[in-house]
Design a protein around this motif. Structure first.
Motif, PDB file in Angstrom:
ATOM      1  N   GLY A 195      -1.558   1.393   4.502  1.00 46.01           N
ATOM      2  CA  GLY A 195      -0.281   1.760   3.896  1.00 46.01           C
ATOM      3  C   GLY A 195      -0.431   2.920   2.933  1.00 46.01           C
ATOM      4  N   VAL A 196      -1.488   2.909   2.129  1.00 46.19           N
ATOM      5  CA  VAL A 196      -1.761   4.009   1.203  1.00 46.19           C
ATOM      6  C   VAL A 196      -1.945   5.315   1.970  1.00 46.19           C
ATOM      7  N   LEU A 197      -2.743   5.272   3.030  1.00 45.68           N
ATOM      8  CA  LEU A 197      -3.047   6.478   3.801  1.00 45.68           C
ATOM      9  C   LEU A 197      -1.801   7.067   4.451  1.00 45.68           C
ATOM     10  N   LEU A 198      -0.997   6.220   5.112  1.00 50.38           N
ATOM     11  CA  LEU A 198       0.184   6.724   5.825  1.00 50.38           C
ATOM     12  C   LEU A 198       1.217   7.288   4.862  1.00 50.38           C
ATOM     13  N   ALA A 199       1.437   6.612   3.728  1.00 45.04           N
ATOM     14  CA  ALA A 199       2.397   7.121   2.745  1.00 45.04           C
ATOM     15  C   ALA A 199       1.922   8.444   2.159  1.00 45.04           C
ATOM     16  N   ALA A 200       0.600   8.604   2.004  1.00 40.49           N
ATOM     17  CA  ALA A 200       0.069   9.877   1.510  1.00 40.49           C
ATOM     18  C   ALA A 200       0.426  11.010   2.468  1.00 40.49           C
ATOM     19  N   TYR A 201       0.286  10.773   3.770  1.00 43.90           N
ATOM     20  CA  TYR A 201       0.656  11.805   4.742  1.00 43.90           C
ATOM     21  C   TYR A 201       2.168  12.070   4.724  1.00 43.90           C
ATOM     22  N   GLU A 202       2.977  11.032   4.576  1.00 47.24           N
ATOM     23  CA  GLU A 202       4.428  11.239   4.486  1.00 47.24           C
ATOM     24  C   GLU A 202       4.776  12.164   3.323  1.00 47.24           C
ATOM     25  N   HIS A 203       4.184  11.899   2.173  1.00 47.16           N
ATOM     26  CA  HIS A 203       4.506  12.703   0.990  1.00 47.16           C
ATOM     27  C   HIS A 203       3.885  14.096   1.070  1.00 47.16           C
ATOM     28  N   GLY A 262       0.818  -1.209   0.000  1.00 48.35           N
ATOM     29  CA  GLY A 262       0.000   0.000   0.000  1.00 48.35           C
ATOM     30  C   GLY A 262       0.847   1.252   0.000  1.00 48.35           C
ATOM     31  N   GLY A 263       1.916   1.250   0.808  1.00 47.52           N
ATOM     32  CA  GLY A 263       2.836   2.382   0.804  1.00 47.52           C
ATOM     33  C   GLY A 263       3.480   2.575  -0.555  1.00 47.52           C
ATOM     34  N   HIS A 264       3.888   1.478  -1.190  1.00 43.09           N
ATOM     35  CA  HIS A 264       4.516   1.565  -2.506  1.00 43.09           C
ATOM     36  C   HIS A 264       3.532   2.069  -3.560  1.00 43.09           C
ATOM     37  N   PHE A 265       2.284   1.648  -3.469  1.00 45.79           N
ATOM     38  CA  PHE A 265       1.256   2.138  -4.392  1.00 45.79           C
ATOM     39  C   PHE A 265       1.191   3.665  -4.355  1.00 45.79           C
ATOM     40  N   PHE A 296      -3.351  -2.911   3.278  1.00 41.88           N
ATOM     41  CA  PHE A 296      -3.002  -2.174   2.059  1.00 41.88           C
ATOM     42  C   PHE A 296      -3.525  -0.737   2.125  1.00 41.88           C
ATOM     43  N   ALA A 297      -4.773  -0.564   2.511  1.00 41.24           N
ATOM     44  CA  ALA A 297      -5.367   0.772   2.560  1.00 41.24           C
ATOM     45  C   ALA A 297      -4.665   1.657   3.585  1.00 41.24           C
TER      46      ALA A 297
END
Length: 554
Positions: free
Chosen positions: A470-478, A289-292, A467-468
């Motif tokens: 991971g998507v959410l946390l990576a979005a906040y990182e970026h 999810g993070g990679h996505f 997965f979801a």
């Protein structure tokens, strides 16, 4: 130039209420939401319009956001003050070439640690990891602080419904005063307890004090042999030698790298408690999810790019509208620790007042981040949000689906989930529109009036899966990285926390009991302490005196 144009546009737009913006454009939601993978990002309740978005995108180009993203993913030295890359994204990158390898062998190193995690976790799940007395480990205690605690604690609680085993209990200890650990040690059996020491540097005083207490507890109960440490401790650090010196067996060591910042480390071996709780397959889904989101962030145009839009709306609110507080409001108790996690991620990263070139920043940087689970928050501080004098932007976070199994209990629970959804949508609507959200003609007394016009975004997951999340946390990182580029600051260092810790160690020697006056070395220490005390302010010395007076009474 764009910065000043944005300010001028904000001055004009500030006169309009959100209810007017929606009345003027029936397609506002269609134009101001994005749906990427499992995440829907609705920013239609932000106090901006299409022209503001175009100007913000132009600002991103002027600040060379594209170039900075390239440097981030190329493994360049984006952390200038520490002369390091920031490659937390590499922890979740598959070795398929979708993101080119910054240096040969990098992904293989990451995979090696994931494989070692899998082996250790399998050993624990199968009951093969035994304490020094031969009993099976039943309790695992993660000892860490900051990112070594907040990340794994938050994700474990968020994904607790994915827990693959009820045989293991996972606990977390972070407080330097020993309160959490003292409580746990009263409840646990030393024979069946494993401690995980998580510290990037393996020098963090808070963590090592707790670790030393745990070691003393084990040795008092089980004997002082090295085998006690061998069987009951696992270490996670970038410093292999310090783990070895402390006594942790090399087979029970997991590795970090200096290019992993603590608040970005849950994707690494620091996430061991997460993988232990949900299993390695689900942990790899979390990484996927993070990679996505990494791929989306690298490739999507600014006005289609969810993390960039999150960042640009934040810059608009902070720098153009002058709003300096931002609330994180998850309507899901599983996300209880998400506000704390994001407090560290955003404020430790972007709480800076000096640019990368050493100049004072223009205007404000990170707003104050705070929050609580939505239903609790409604009974705590929503009064201020709706009728107070402060303007606060909000992120409402919720999942659309939950409780799929058709049983009498899950049917009732689904009704509770629908109640949470209804409250989430109602509160964001009322914050935006105020009394305009009421049926036409309905009047309220002055003490019940709602002014509205409080900006918010809604981040809705299809459901809360590894997965979801991971998507959410990576979005906040970026989002954090993008805002740092806009503000021209370094988000990857945290020098603001270092000096206080150094002064604390000096102060510690003054709080200790007075040394023996007949001991020469003790006299030298006393002389040093007197000199140190003379350099302190009256408040600190007065408080130290009070502490010592109270301790002499026992």
């Amino acid at each position: 130039m764009t910065w000043e144009t944005l300010r001028a546009h904000a001055t004009r737009l500030r006169q309009q209420h959100l209810s007017e913006l929606f009345a003027q454009d029936a397609q506002r939601f269609e134009q101001l939401h994005r749906h990427v993978g499992p995440l829907l990002f609705d920013f239609s309740k932000q106090r901006l319009d299409g022209e503001a978005l175009q100007l913000l995108a132009r600002l991103a180009d002027e600040r060379d956001l594209g170039g900075w993203i390239e440097r981030l993913f190329a493994g360049e030295e984006v952390n200038g003050t520490e002369r390091r890359a920031a490659m937390h994204w590499a922890l979740r990158a598959p070795a398929d070439g979708s993101i080119p390898e910054p240096r040969e062998g990098l992904y293989a190193e990451v995979e090696e640690q994931l494989q070692k995690m899998r082996e250790l976790i399998n050993k624990l799940h199968s009951g093969q990891w035994r304490g020094v007395t031969g009993e099976v480990v039943t309790d695992v205690v993660n000892i860490g602080v900051g990112g070594s605690d907040l990340g794994p604690l938050m994700v474990c609680r968020a994904l607790e419904e994915c827990d693959v085993t009820t045989a293991l209990n996972v606990h977390f200890v972070s407080s330097m005063d020993g309160s959490q650990l003292a409580y746990l040690l009263r409840e646990l059996r030393p024979h069946t307890t494993l401690f995980v020491i998580s510290s990037k540097s393996f020098t963090t005083v808070d963590t090592l004090y707790n670790a030393n207490t745990a070691r003393s507890w084990l040795r008092e109960a089980l004997g002082r042999e090295q085998s006690v440490v061998d069987c009951h401790f696992l270490g996670i650090s970038a410093d292999v030698q310090r783990m070895t010196d402390w006594g942790i067996h090399e087979d029970h060591q997991l590795r970090l790298w200096d290019w992993v910042g603590g608040r970005f480390s849950v994707w690494s071996a620091i996430g061991f408690p997460v993988a232990l709780s949900i299993g390695m397959p689900a942990f790899r889904d979390f990484l996927a999810g993070g990679h996505f989101m990494d791929t989306h962030f690298r490739t999507a145009p600014w006005l289609e790019n969810v993390p960039v839009l999150m960042a640009l709306t934040g810059v608009w609110n902070t720098n153009m509208l002058g709003i300096n507080a931002h609330a994180i409001l998850p309507y899901d108790a599983r996300l209880k620790y998400l506000p704390s996690y994001l407090e560290q991620l955003e404020m430790e990263s972007n709480g800076k007042s000096v640019t990368r070139d050493g100049e004072p920043v223009e205007g404000s940087t990170s707003p104050v981040i705070w929050g609580e689970v939505g239903p609790n928050a409604q009974h705590a501080f929503y009064q201020l949000l709706h009728q107070g004098t402060q303007v606060v932007t909000c992120d409402f976070i919720v999942s659309a689906m939950r409780y799929h199994e058709a049983t009498p209990v899950t049917t009732t629970l689904e009704g509770q989930h629908e109640l949470a959804l209804a409250n989430c949508l109602a509160q964001s609507r009322l914050l935006a529109f105020g009394e305009a959200a009421l049926p036409q003609g309905e009047q309220m007394p002055f003490y019940k009036r709602y002014k509205g016009n409080q900006p918010s975004s809604t981040l809705m997951l299809d459901e809360l899966t590894p997965f979801a999340l991971g998507v959410l946390l990576a979005a906040y990182e970026h989002k954090v990285f993008t805002q740092a580029v806009m503000w021209q600051i370094n988000p990857f260092d945290q020098w603001g926390v270092e000096l206080g810790k150094k002064i604390a160690l000096e102060t510690l020697s003054l709080i200790h009991q007075q040394p023996d006056a007949n001991d020469l070395s003790a006299q030298l220490l006393a002389d040093r302490n007197r000199s140190l005390r003379d350099s302190m302010d009256a408040s600190t010395t007065g408080l130290i005196d009070f502490i010592q007076q109270q301790r002499r009474g026992f």
